[in-house]
Design an enzyme around this catalytic site. Structure first.
Site, short mmCIF file in Angstrom:
data_model
loop_
_atom_site.label_atom_id
_atom_site.label_comp_id
_atom_site.label_asym_id
_atom_site.label_seq_id
_atom_site.Cartn_x
_atom_site.Cartn_y
_atom_site.Cartn_z
N CYS A 20 65.30 -94.32 -42.32
CA CYS A 20 65.67 -95.71 -42.61
C CYS A 20 65.13 -96.68 -41.55
O CYS A 20 64.82 -97.83 -41.87
CB CYS A 20 67.18 -95.86 -42.75
SG CYS A 20 68.13 -95.25 -41.35
N HIS A 126 72.34 -95.97 -39.89
CA HIS A 126 71.56 -96.62 -40.96
C HIS A 126 71.05 -97.99 -40.53
O HIS A 126 71.78 -98.79 -39.94
CB HIS A 126 72.41 -96.76 -42.23
CG HIS A 126 71.60 -97.19 -43.42
ND1 HIS A 126 70.54 -96.47 -43.89
CD2 HIS A 126 71.69 -98.30 -44.21
CE1 HIS A 126 70.01 -97.09 -44.94
NE2 HIS A 126 70.69 -98.20 -45.14
N ASP A 141 67.32 -103.00 -48.30
CA ASP A 141 67.98 -101.74 -47.94
C ASP A 141 67.28 -100.59 -48.67
O ASP A 141 67.13 -100.61 -49.89
CB ASP A 141 69.45 -101.80 -48.35
CG ASP A 141 70.28 -100.67 -47.76
OD1 ASP A 141 69.71 -99.61 -47.44
OD2 ASP A 141 71.50 -100.85 -47.62
#
Length: 280
Positions: A20, A126, A141
């Site tokens: 991520c 994250h 995202d």
């Protein structure tokens, strides 16, 4: 007026393993500029510099160099999560500065986030990016199938909700790359990057939401049926208990009635025996 970049297309990366941080950096830059190996190299460089500083401090403080050489990396975890320092160094290559939203220098952004161009958000392991592209805000995202369009009003509300949930938010400032040649981008995307028009992104999100809604409806139907069954079971148990109470009361009443009849019969028999003895 902001110039249209990348032909009006949006660059989005869908979550791959624990990458991520890579997805976040690339969506800030709007192109596949970094791979996980690039960020790992940045992390290794930072680790080397930090160890050098610690070794110099050890010489002054009387510590053994081995006390610091055994230290694990503070910039990349075994699971592949990178520190904010790694993201900062990677973006510095493009002359971009990353600063916390809660610092005094960021006060204008706290009042009006619309003035900015990009935010980096982090919680636990994250990372994701909120980015203005061609005058419109999007949530990039990597857990989303496509970028989520954010209205200017919702941008502030969304950031406030993230802060309230404990997310760390950073502003990205500087001159962002305006173009990323798509011919070379497909080679560097590592299969998780994609170029989408705003219309395509909206269509993908609607299709994904429809599928999620159907799954959620089935799940909710199952839950509701379970609740109805549980409620029915409770009603049945209560009715059965009431039935048992009624039966018990009836049984007790019958028992008392039988006992009274037995006593009456016993009394009648006793009286008859006494009268027979008198006659004798």
């Amino acid at each position: 007026m902001e110039r249209t970049s990348n032909g009006g297309m949006l660059y989005h990366e869908v979550q791959e393993s624990n990458l991520c941080a890579v997805h976040c950096v690339n969506t800030v830059l709007q192109g596949p500029f970094f791979s996980e190996f690039d960020l790992a190299a940045v992390a290794a460089d930072l680790d080397g510099k930090e160890r050098q500083v610690m070794l110099e401090g050890a010489a002054v403080g009387g510590f053994a160099p081995g006390d610091f050489l055994a230290e694990e990396s503070h910039n990349v975890s075994l699971g592949g999560d990178f520190s904010i320092q790694v993201l900062q160094k990677a973006l510095e290559v493009w002359d971009l500065q990353v600063i916390p939203l809660n610092c005094p220098d960021a006060e204008p952004a706290q009042i009006d986030p619309e003035l900015e161009s990009a935010f980096i958000c982090h919680l636990h392991d994250h990372w994701f990016c909120i980015r203005k592209v061609n005058g419109e805000w999007y949530n990039f995202d990597s857990l989303l199938a496509a970028p989520q369009h954010l209205s200017k009003f919702y941008l502030s509300a969304f950031l406030d909700s993230l802060k309230g949930a404990g997310w760390s938010i950073f502003i990205v400032k500087g001159n962002f790359p305006q173009e990323c040649p798509m011919s070379s981008s497909s080679e560097a995307s590592n299969s998780f990057g994609q170029w989408l028009s705003p219309e395509d992104a909206e269509r993908i999100r609607k299709n994904t939401s429809s599928g999620s809604s159907a799954r959620n409806k089935r799940s909710n139907d199952n839950v509701n049926q379970q609740r109805r069954n549980q409620a029915l079971s409770r009603e049945e148990v209560q009715a059965f208990s009431e039935m048992e109470d009624d039966d018990l009361k009836a049984a007790i009443a019958a028992s008392l009635l039988d006992a009274s009849a037995a006593e009456a019969n016993l009394g009648a028999v006793g009286t008859s025996e006494k009268e027979t003895e008198k006659q004798k």
